[in-house]
Design an enzyme around this catalytic site. Structure first.
Site, PDB file in Angstrom:
ATOM      1  N   THR A 137      -6.050   7.242   7.637  1.00 30.88           N
ATOM      2  CA  THR A 137      -6.558   7.363   6.265  1.00 30.88           C
ATOM      3  C   THR A 137      -6.587   6.022   5.541  1.00 30.88           C
ATOM      4  O   THR A 137      -6.910   5.972   4.350  1.00 30.88           O
ATOM      5  CB  THR A 137      -5.700   8.359   5.465  1.00 30.88           C
ATOM      6  OG1 THR A 137      -4.356   7.872   5.390  1.00 30.88           O
ATOM      7  CG2 THR A 137      -5.717   9.735   6.112  1.00 30.88           C
ATOM      8  N   THR A 138      -6.262   4.960   6.232  1.00 29.62           N
ATOM      9  CA  THR A 138      -6.343   3.605   5.682  1.00 29.62           C
ATOM     10  C   THR A 138      -7.099   2.722   6.665  1.00 29.62           C
ATOM     11  O   THR A 138      -7.169   3.030   7.860  1.00 29.62           O
ATOM     12  CB  THR A 138      -4.937   3.019   5.451  1.00 29.62           C
ATOM     13  OG1 THR A 138      -4.232   2.980   6.704  1.00 29.62           O
ATOM     14  CG2 THR A 138      -4.153   3.859   4.451  1.00 29.62           C
ATOM     15  N   GLU A 158      -2.965  13.491   0.202  1.00 31.82           N
ATOM     16  CA  GLU A 158      -4.262  13.123   0.780  1.00 31.82           C
ATOM     17  C   GLU A 158      -5.029  14.372   1.215  1.00 31.82           C
ATOM     18  O   GLU A 158      -6.185  14.561   0.848  1.00 31.82           O
ATOM     19  CB  GLU A 158      -4.055  12.160   1.941  1.00 31.82           C
ATOM     20  CG  GLU A 158      -3.475  10.832   1.496  1.00 31.82           C
ATOM     21  CD  GLU A 158      -3.898   9.677   2.392  1.00 31.82           C
ATOM     22  OE1 GLU A 158      -4.536   8.736   1.887  1.00 31.82           O
ATOM     23  OE2 GLU A 158      -3.570   9.722   3.597  1.00 31.82           O
ATOM     24  N   HIS A 197       0.818  -1.212   0.000  1.00 33.27           N
ATOM     25  CA  HIS A 197       0.000   0.000   0.000  1.00 33.27           C
ATOM     26  C   HIS A 197       0.852   1.263   0.000  1.00 33.27           C
ATOM     27  O   HIS A 197       0.402   2.307  -0.481  1.00 33.27           O
ATOM     28  CB  HIS A 197      -0.923   0.021   1.223  1.00 33.27           C
ATOM     29  CG  HIS A 197      -1.818  -1.174   1.333  1.00 33.27           C
ATOM     30  ND1 HIS A 197      -2.782  -1.474   0.400  1.00 33.27           N
ATOM     31  CD2 HIS A 197      -1.903  -2.156   2.278  1.00 33.27           C
ATOM     32  CE1 HIS A 197      -3.429  -2.579   0.753  1.00 33.27           C
ATOM     33  NE2 HIS A 197      -2.901  -3.017   1.892  1.00 33.27           N
ATOM     34  N   HIS A 238       5.542   7.128   6.414  1.00 35.53           N
ATOM     35  CA  HIS A 238       5.216   6.561   5.108  1.00 35.53           C
ATOM     36  C   HIS A 238       4.777   7.671   4.169  1.00 35.53           C
ATOM     37  O   HIS A 238       4.600   8.821   4.584  1.00 35.53           O
ATOM     38  CB  HIS A 238       4.118   5.485   5.237  1.00 35.53           C
ATOM     39  CG  HIS A 238       2.834   6.021   5.769  1.00 35.53           C
ATOM     40  ND1 HIS A 238       2.539   6.071   7.121  1.00 35.53           N
ATOM     41  CD2 HIS A 238       1.743   6.538   5.137  1.00 35.53           C
ATOM     42  CE1 HIS A 238       1.345   6.592   7.308  1.00 35.53           C
ATOM     43  NE2 HIS A 238       0.830   6.881   6.106  1.00 35.53           N
ATOM     44  N   HIS A 266       3.555  11.248   5.955  1.00 33.36           N
ATOM     45  CA  HIS A 266       2.923  11.110   7.269  1.00 33.36           C
ATOM     46  C   HIS A 266       3.940  10.547   8.261  1.00 33.36           C
ATOM     47  O   HIS A 266       4.599   9.542   7.966  1.00 33.36           O
ATOM     48  CB  HIS A 266       1.704  10.188   7.209  1.00 33.36           C
ATOM     49  CG  HIS A 266       0.550  10.761   6.452  1.00 33.36           C
ATOM     50  ND1 HIS A 266      -0.528   9.998   6.035  1.00 33.36           N
ATOM     51  CD2 HIS A 266       0.302  12.026   6.024  1.00 33.36           C
ATOM     52  CE1 HIS A 266      -1.387  10.766   5.398  1.00 33.36           C
ATOM     53  NE2 HIS A 266      -0.898  12.005   5.375  1.00 33.36           N
ATOM     54  N   HIS A 318       2.357   8.971   0.541  1.00 40.22           N
ATOM     55  CA  HIS A 318       1.219   8.827  -0.366  1.00 40.22           C
ATOM     56  C   HIS A 318       1.519   9.639  -1.623  1.00 40.22           C
ATOM     57  O   HIS A 318       2.065  10.746  -1.540  1.00 40.22           O
ATOM     58  CB  HIS A 318      -0.069   9.333   0.289  1.00 40.22           C
ATOM     59  CG  HIS A 318      -0.464   8.569   1.521  1.00 40.22           C
ATOM     60  ND1 HIS A 318      -1.287   7.465   1.484  1.00 40.22           N
ATOM     61  CD2 HIS A 318      -0.117   8.747   2.826  1.00 40.22           C
ATOM     62  CE1 HIS A 318      -1.456   6.998   2.718  1.00 40.22           C
ATOM     63  NE2 HIS A 318      -0.750   7.755   3.547  1.00 40.22           N
TER      64      HIS A 318
END
Length: 394
Positions: A226-227, A131, A89, A114, A144, A116
């Site tokens: 957010t996941t 995000e 992911h 991590h 993040h 995005h």
């Protein structure tokens, strides 16, 4: 028959439970297990305080008591290497427990960081992959940094289910001309974790080099992961200042990684791993600084604005000085004209009424009269002269 039927029923239940468990543990950003399906298997994903959100800067509430975020131990990388992994992911770096975060309601211990991002289709409408959005604008990517409340909870697992359990820093990423050396500590090793499940050791680095320079200007609100499982336990801090990476670095992030495993027949590019914007509902986004403008500027843009303002002030001062000198010049010229006019005769002022010169036709007569007068005077002189003695006896 009854025992056989019971056995078949049990087998069917086990298979059904296994299928449900497989569905619950597998999720994706797109497709049959995409975001629209998350609430079905992860109920918290359908909550009322979900993340990410769109931050309308002019609608945020300024709170002067919000002080700067204080990274604790971020620069103390130590001698132990970091670990970089691809979980299908995102790419993730676990952080050592001596790193933490101050300037918050509690002390938070760092857990992991991590990223995005979007996709490598240049010019595509969905290429940007942050995000959070600011005033509806999405940036190229987002970092993040996740922490848990170590004052109240012993670990991340327990803290993530609690309302005040987590604190996450959100760093919006844009593209620039220069290579970002801080992010290079991660992006330079992506080729070693191309597939899901791969992990590699990388040299430890200064985590604070990933953050913006200004840690005192940010937006804060209560939200969620957010996941999946989307627990609503996050105190979000989204910095107003963005950081920049090069176009080449962004392209590497968008194209090198796969969400599939090495043995999978289909290799799926790991891209567009960002969640769609969630409703703000009744929440209020707080800001640590006055947000008079609807635009949030990067550090370079702020410098350009300051320099432009200074140049504008200098230019305005030059223009004002020129106008003042011009007014003084014309005023001085006007005064000089008044002095000249006052010293000029009325004939010079009103030449239209100057009388015409007298004709000079009688000047010969005047000269004749003067000659007559001279001759008369001469005759009188002769008459008064005494006679000589000879002339008197005769």
């Amino acid at each position: 028959m009854d025992s056989v039927g019971l056995s078949l029923s049990l087998i069917l239940l086990v298979l059904q439970w296994t299928h449900i468990q497989a569905v619950e543990t597998y999720w994706a950003y797109r497709g049959s297990a995409g975001q629209s399906k998350w609430p079905e298997y992860f109920p918290d994903c359908g909550g009322s305080t979900q993340s990410p959100v769109d931050v309308e800067t002019t609608q945020s509430q300024y709170v002067p008591s919000l002080g700067p975020v204080i990274p604790l131990g971020y620069s103390q990388s130590g001698n132990v290497p970091f670990s970089l992994s691809n979980n299908g992911h995102t790419v993730m770096v676990p952080l050592p427990p001596w790193m933490g975060l101050g300037g918050l309601p509690a002390l938070y211990t760092a857990v992991q960081l991590h990223l995005h991002w979007g996709n490598g289709a240049a010019g595509a409408s969905g290429a940007a992959g942050s995000e959070h959005t600011l005033n509806g604008q999405r940036t190229a990517a987002e970092l993040h940094v996740v922490h848990f409340n170590s004052e109240l909870y012993p670990n991340m697992t327990e803290a993530m289910t609690q309302r005040d359990g987590l604190a996450v820093l959100g760093v919006l990423i844009e593209t620039g001309e220069e290579t970002n050396q801080g992010f290079g500590n991660i992006l330079n090793y992506l080729g070693r974790v191309r597939y899901a499940g791969q992990r590699v050791s990388i040299p430890a680095f200064d985590v604070q080099s990933l953050l913006p320079t200004d840690l005192g200007r940010y937006f804060r609100y209560n939200g969620s992961l957010t996941t999946p499982p989307c627990f609503e336990s996050v105190l979000w801090t989204v910095f107003a200042e963005t950081v920049k990476i090069s176009e080449a670095q962004l392209l590497k992030l968008e194209t090198v990684l796969y969400s599939s495993k090495p043995g999978d027949s289909d290799r799926l590019i790991l891209e567009d791993n960002y969640r769609t914007i969630q409703p703000l509902n009744l929440r209020t986004v707080l800001s640590s600084f006055p947000t008079e403008s609807a635009k949030v500027y990067a550090a370079g843009e702020v410098s350009a604005i300051v320099i432009g303002a200074l140049c504008g002030c200098v230019g305005l001062a030059v223009i004002i000085r020129f106008i003042v000198k011009t007014i003084r010049f014309f005023k001085h010229l006007h005064n000089e004209r008044i002095v000249v006019n006052r010293s000029t005769s009325s004939w010079d002022v009103l030449p239209s009424i100057r009388p015409a010169p007298m004709p000079r036709t009688k000047e010969p007569e005047k000269e004749q009269k003067q000659d007559v007068a001279l001759s008369t005077t001469s005759d009188l002189g002769k008459r008064e002269e005494p006679a000589s003695p000879g002339q008197a006896q005769a």
